[in-house]
Motif scaffolding. Structure first.
Motif, mmCIF file in Angstrom:
data_model
loop_
_atom_site.group_PDB
_atom_site.id
_atom_site.type_symbol
_atom_site.label_atom_id
_atom_site.label_comp_id
_atom_site.label_asym_id
_atom_site.label_seq_id
_atom_site.Cartn_x
_atom_site.Cartn_y
_atom_site.Cartn_z
ATOM 1 N N GLY A 159 -56.504 34.339 -81.152
ATOM 2 C CA GLY A 159 -57.387 34.474 -80.007
ATOM 3 C C GLY A 159 -57.521 33.142 -79.299
ATOM 4 O O GLY A 159 -57.205 32.092 -79.870
ATOM 5 N N PRO A 160 -57.982 33.161 -78.043
ATOM 6 C CA PRO A 160 -58.093 31.919 -77.275
ATOM 7 C C PRO A 160 -59.385 31.174 -77.598
ATOM 8 O O PRO A 160 -60.414 31.783 -77.910
ATOM 9 C CB PRO A 160 -58.095 32.402 -75.831
ATOM 10 C CG PRO A 160 -58.745 33.746 -75.907
ATOM 11 C CD PRO A 160 -58.326 34.345 -77.225
ATOM 12 N N GLU A 161 -59.333 29.879 -77.522
ATOM 13 C CA GLU A 161 -60.537 29.069 -77.710
ATOM 14 C C GLU A 161 -61.588 29.480 -76.685
ATOM 15 O O GLU A 161 -61.286 29.721 -75.524
ATOM 16 C CB GLU A 161 -60.179 27.594 -77.550
ATOM 17 C CG GLU A 161 -61.272 26.648 -78.022
ATOM 18 C CD GLU A 161 -60.818 25.197 -78.016
ATOM 19 O OE1 GLU A 161 -61.575 24.348 -78.501
ATOM 20 O OE2 GLU A 161 -59.694 24.930 -77.525
ATOM 21 N N ASP A 199 -55.120 40.217 -79.618
ATOM 22 C CA ASP A 199 -54.187 39.150 -79.288
ATOM 23 C C ASP A 199 -53.656 39.375 -77.880
ATOM 24 O O ASP A 199 -52.932 40.340 -77.622
ATOM 25 C CB ASP A 199 -53.035 39.138 -80.302
ATOM 26 C CG ASP A 199 -52.133 37.930 -80.144
ATOM 27 O OD1 ASP A 199 -52.237 37.236 -79.109
ATOM 28 O OD2 ASP A 199 -51.316 37.691 -81.053
ATOM 29 N N PHE A 200 -53.988 38.476 -76.961
ATOM 30 C CA PHE A 200 -53.600 38.650 -75.566
ATOM 31 C C PHE A 200 -52.081 38.712 -75.405
ATOM 32 O O PHE A 200 -51.558 39.426 -74.555
ATOM 33 C CB PHE A 200 -54.178 37.502 -74.724
ATOM 34 C CG PHE A 200 -53.890 37.601 -73.252
ATOM 35 C CD1 PHE A 200 -54.040 38.807 -72.574
ATOM 36 C CD2 PHE A 200 -53.474 36.496 -72.526
ATOM 37 C CE1 PHE A 200 -53.788 38.912 -71.216
ATOM 38 C CE2 PHE A 200 -53.218 36.585 -71.170
ATOM 39 C CZ PHE A 200 -53.374 37.792 -70.517
ATOM 40 N N ARG A 201 -51.351 37.994 -76.252
ATOM 41 C CA ARG A 201 -49.892 37.963 -76.131
ATOM 42 C C ARG A 201 -49.265 39.300 -76.493
ATOM 43 O O ARG A 201 -48.165 39.623 -76.033
ATOM 44 C CB ARG A 201 -49.319 36.871 -77.028
ATOM 45 C CG ARG A 201 -49.778 35.462 -76.659
ATOM 46 C CD ARG A 201 -49.345 34.477 -77.743
ATOM 47 N NE ARG A 201 -49.878 34.857 -79.051
ATOM 48 C CZ ARG A 201 -49.589 34.225 -80.185
ATOM 49 N NH1 ARG A 201 -48.757 33.209 -80.162
ATOM 50 N NH2 ARG A 201 -50.126 34.618 -81.326
ATOM 51 N N ASN A 202 -49.960 40.084 -77.298
ATOM 52 C CA ASN A 202 -49.387 41.356 -77.769
ATOM 53 C C ASN A 202 -50.240 42.569 -77.384
ATOM 54 O O ASN A 202 -50.068 43.641 -77.956
ATOM 55 C CB ASN A 202 -49.226 41.319 -79.292
ATOM 56 C CG ASN A 202 -48.301 40.198 -79.741
ATOM 57 O OD1 ASN A 202 -47.231 40.021 -79.180
ATOM 58 N ND2 ASN A 202 -48.723 39.436 -80.741
ATOM 59 N N ALA A 224 -58.514 37.091 -69.062
ATOM 60 C CA ALA A 224 -59.919 36.913 -69.413
ATOM 61 C C ALA A 224 -60.326 38.024 -70.375
ATOM 62 O O ALA A 224 -60.130 39.204 -70.066
ATOM 63 C CB ALA A 224 -60.794 36.954 -68.158
ATOM 64 N N PRO A 225 -60.881 37.683 -71.550
ATOM 65 C CA PRO A 225 -61.239 38.707 -72.534
ATOM 66 C C PRO A 225 -62.535 39.429 -72.175
ATOM 67 O O PRO A 225 -63.463 38.844 -71.613
ATOM 68 C CB PRO A 225 -61.413 37.894 -73.827
ATOM 69 C CG PRO A 225 -61.851 36.547 -73.357
ATOM 70 C CD PRO A 225 -61.167 36.312 -72.044
ATOM 71 N N VAL A 226 -62.575 40.709 -72.487
ATOM 72 C CA VAL A 226 -63.773 41.525 -72.276
ATOM 73 C C VAL A 226 -64.001 42.373 -73.530
ATOM 74 O O VAL A 226 -63.119 43.161 -73.903
ATOM 75 C CB VAL A 226 -63.626 42.453 -71.043
ATOM 76 C CG1 VAL A 226 -64.919 43.248 -70.834
ATOM 77 C CG2 VAL A 226 -63.271 41.656 -69.802
ATOM 78 N N LYS A 227 -65.129 42.209 -74.145
ATOM 79 C CA LYS A 227 -65.462 43.013 -75.320
ATOM 80 C C LYS A 227 -66.160 44.295 -74.853
ATOM 81 O O LYS A 227 -67.230 44.241 -74.241
ATOM 82 C CB LYS A 227 -66.369 42.241 -76.272
ATOM 83 C CG LYS A 227 -66.732 43.032 -77.520
ATOM 84 C CD LYS A 227 -67.751 42.300 -78.370
ATOM 85 C CE LYS A 227 -68.180 43.152 -79.565
ATOM 86 N NZ LYS A 227 -69.248 42.497 -80.356
ATOM 87 N N VAL A 228 -65.564 45.423 -75.141
ATOM 88 C CA VAL A 228 -66.099 46.715 -74.701
ATOM 89 C C VAL A 228 -66.783 47.410 -75.867
ATOM 90 O O VAL A 228 -66.211 47.547 -76.955
ATOM 91 C CB VAL A 228 -64.979 47.610 -74.133
ATOM 92 C CG1 VAL A 228 -65.473 49.032 -73.907
ATOM 93 C CG2 VAL A 228 -64.436 47.021 -72.839
ATOM 94 N N THR A 229 -68.019 47.832 -75.658
ATOM 95 C CA THR A 229 -68.744 48.621 -76.652
ATOM 96 C C THR A 229 -69.156 49.948 -76.018
ATOM 97 O O THR A 229 -69.371 50.038 -74.806
ATOM 98 C CB THR A 229 -69.996 47.888 -77.159
ATOM 99 O OG1 THR A 229 -70.825 47.531 -76.038
ATOM 100 C CG2 THR A 229 -69.615 46.619 -77.896
#
Length: 434
Positions: free
Chosen positions: A30-32, A169-172, A230-235
């Motif tokens: 994951g990204p810093e 993992d954004f790359r995959n 840009a990461p987004v955590k979905v609940t």
């Protein structure tokens, strides 16, 4: 609390884990400053057991960071979440606000009498993506409802393809939907994406949400080299009680108006109703609300009226703009959690009215007494389409029947007149004696 964390350690002292009962992804990254999600699966029969996430290269000495309660409730400890989906037999662990020092070996484990089964997961933390694109970090929607995410990007990226992908993992990650490089909306299954290149924002909407949709997602932009993301955590939470229902979707033309009607159960007549905007119902912005009476309330280009007899309130949006497209909610104020119904609003191109005029055929009157059909006399009272049809029939009769009859009669009259005038020359007959 510390004693509880020691109990599973005693069971793990026997040595290696039994990974046949639980499996994980082996390695994730994951990204810093971003987030990372890990999903571990277990065999049927382990549903009511406590699951946990621990850190350390040695399985028998790893430190438990977070554990479930034996139910499906999500549990959070510091920057780590864990949730157990006992229907799909999946443990989901999310680590947020990642730091470089979080890189290590972790384990998905299940508490039991004897040696705990577990699966090792190697976690790596890479540099964060360039600040070309930003998202909301977290988004939440109701089960069977809607969820909308807005991601902003820097100027200069307008013609690039944008996408929404799923995976820690954004790359995959798996791309679920992508734009075409234009502003046209694209829909794949239950996910749609639209790019507003004027505001440098692309919007992702997930509909008919399910519990298993909860995961780590990414807003991304395709480019040569490493894509920015840009990461987004979905609940996904429980849906609101079925106190109120709406149309689910509504659409209106740009610069035009649109009306939405929402119905509610008996007993809510005197409660305040409202119309709010935003993907998350808990924090949506109220645009207009009733006063608890049937009086219409108008604010800016919005109006709301509550018909308490039919238990239905009506919301009207006027002078629609493209940027009005969003997720809205019909809501009712009450003590505790408000009941609400999501409505996805779309704004299409402005409609144009085309006027079509059918020319009236020229009428020739024949010198013959003819009876006018009843249908022709009553033509003025018919529907315009009926009048047009009768006019066409009359024109055809005129050309192919009345006009030939008229010409035939005219020819007959001329022939009779010529016969009465005698042979050519017109003079009296000559005498034989001359």
């Amino acid at each position: 609390m510390h004693l509880l964390l020691l109990f599973p350690l005693l069971f793990r002292l026997s040595g290696s884990s039994d990974s046949s009962d639980v499996t994980g992804p082996k390695a994730v990254s994951g990204p810093e400053q971003g987030l990372l999600t890990v999903q571990c699966r277990y065999d049927p029969g382990w549903e009511p057991y406590v699951k946990y996430w621990c850190r350390g290269a040695a399985w028998n000495e790893c430190k438990i960071l977070v554990r479930t309660t034996g139910s499906e409730w999500e549990v959070k400890e510091d920057r780590v979440f864990i949730r157990d989906n006992q229907t799909t037999h999946t443990i989901t662990v999310t680590m947020e606000k990642l730091r470089r020092e979080d890189a290590d070996t972790y384990w998905c484990g299940i508490e039991r009498t004897g040696a705990d089964p577990g699966a090792p997961v190697k976690v790596a933390v890479g540099p964060g993506s360039a600040a070309v694109i930003t998202g909301p970090r977290e988004a939440r929607g109701p089960e069977r409802g809607w969820l909308t995410v807005w991601c902003h990007y820097d100027p200069g990226r307008e013609p690039y393809v944008k996408y929404w992908c799923r995976g820690a993992d954004f790359r995959n990650c798996t791309v679920l939907v992508r734009t075409t490089g234009s502003e046209l909306e694209v829909k794949e299954d239950r996910v749609s994406i639209r790019d507003n290149q004027t505001t440098h924002t692309f919007t992702v909407t997930m509909e008919k949400l399910r519990r298993e949709d909860a995961d780590a997602y990414w807003c991304g932009i395709e480019r040569t080299g490493a894509d920015p993301g840009a990461p987004v955590k979905v609940t996904v939470g429980p849906g609101s009680p079925a106190v109120i229902t709406g149309p689910g979707e509504a659409r209106g033309p740009e610069q035009g108006s649109m009306t939405v009607q929402c119905r509610y159960d008996p007993g809510w007549e005197t409660h305040v109703k409202y119309w709010c905007r935003g993907a998350d119902f808990r924090i949506c912005r109220i645009l207009v609300r009733t006063t608890g009476s049937e009086q219409e309330v108008k604010k800016d280009h919005l109006s709301i009226r509550d018909n308490q007899t039919s238990r239905m309130f009506t919301v009207t949006m006027e002078k629609l703009r493209r940027e009005d497209a969003d997720t809205y909610w019909c809501g009712i104020e009450r003590t505790g959690a408000d009941p609400g119904a999501p409505v996805k609003v779309a704004v299409g191109p402005a409609t144009t009215t085309v006027s079509t005029t059918i020319p009236t055929p020229t009428t020739f009157t024949a010198p013959v007494a003819t009876e006018v059909p009843t249908s022709s006399r009553n033509m003025s009272s018919l529907h315009p389409e009926g009048r047009s049809l009768l006019s066409s029939v009359h024109f055809l009769l005129l050309v192919f029947l009345k006009l030939p009859v008229f010409l035939s009669m005219l020819g007959a009259v001329l022939w009779v007149n010529r016969s009465q005038r005698g042979p050519a020359g017109g003079g009296p007959p000559r005498s034989e004696n001359q």
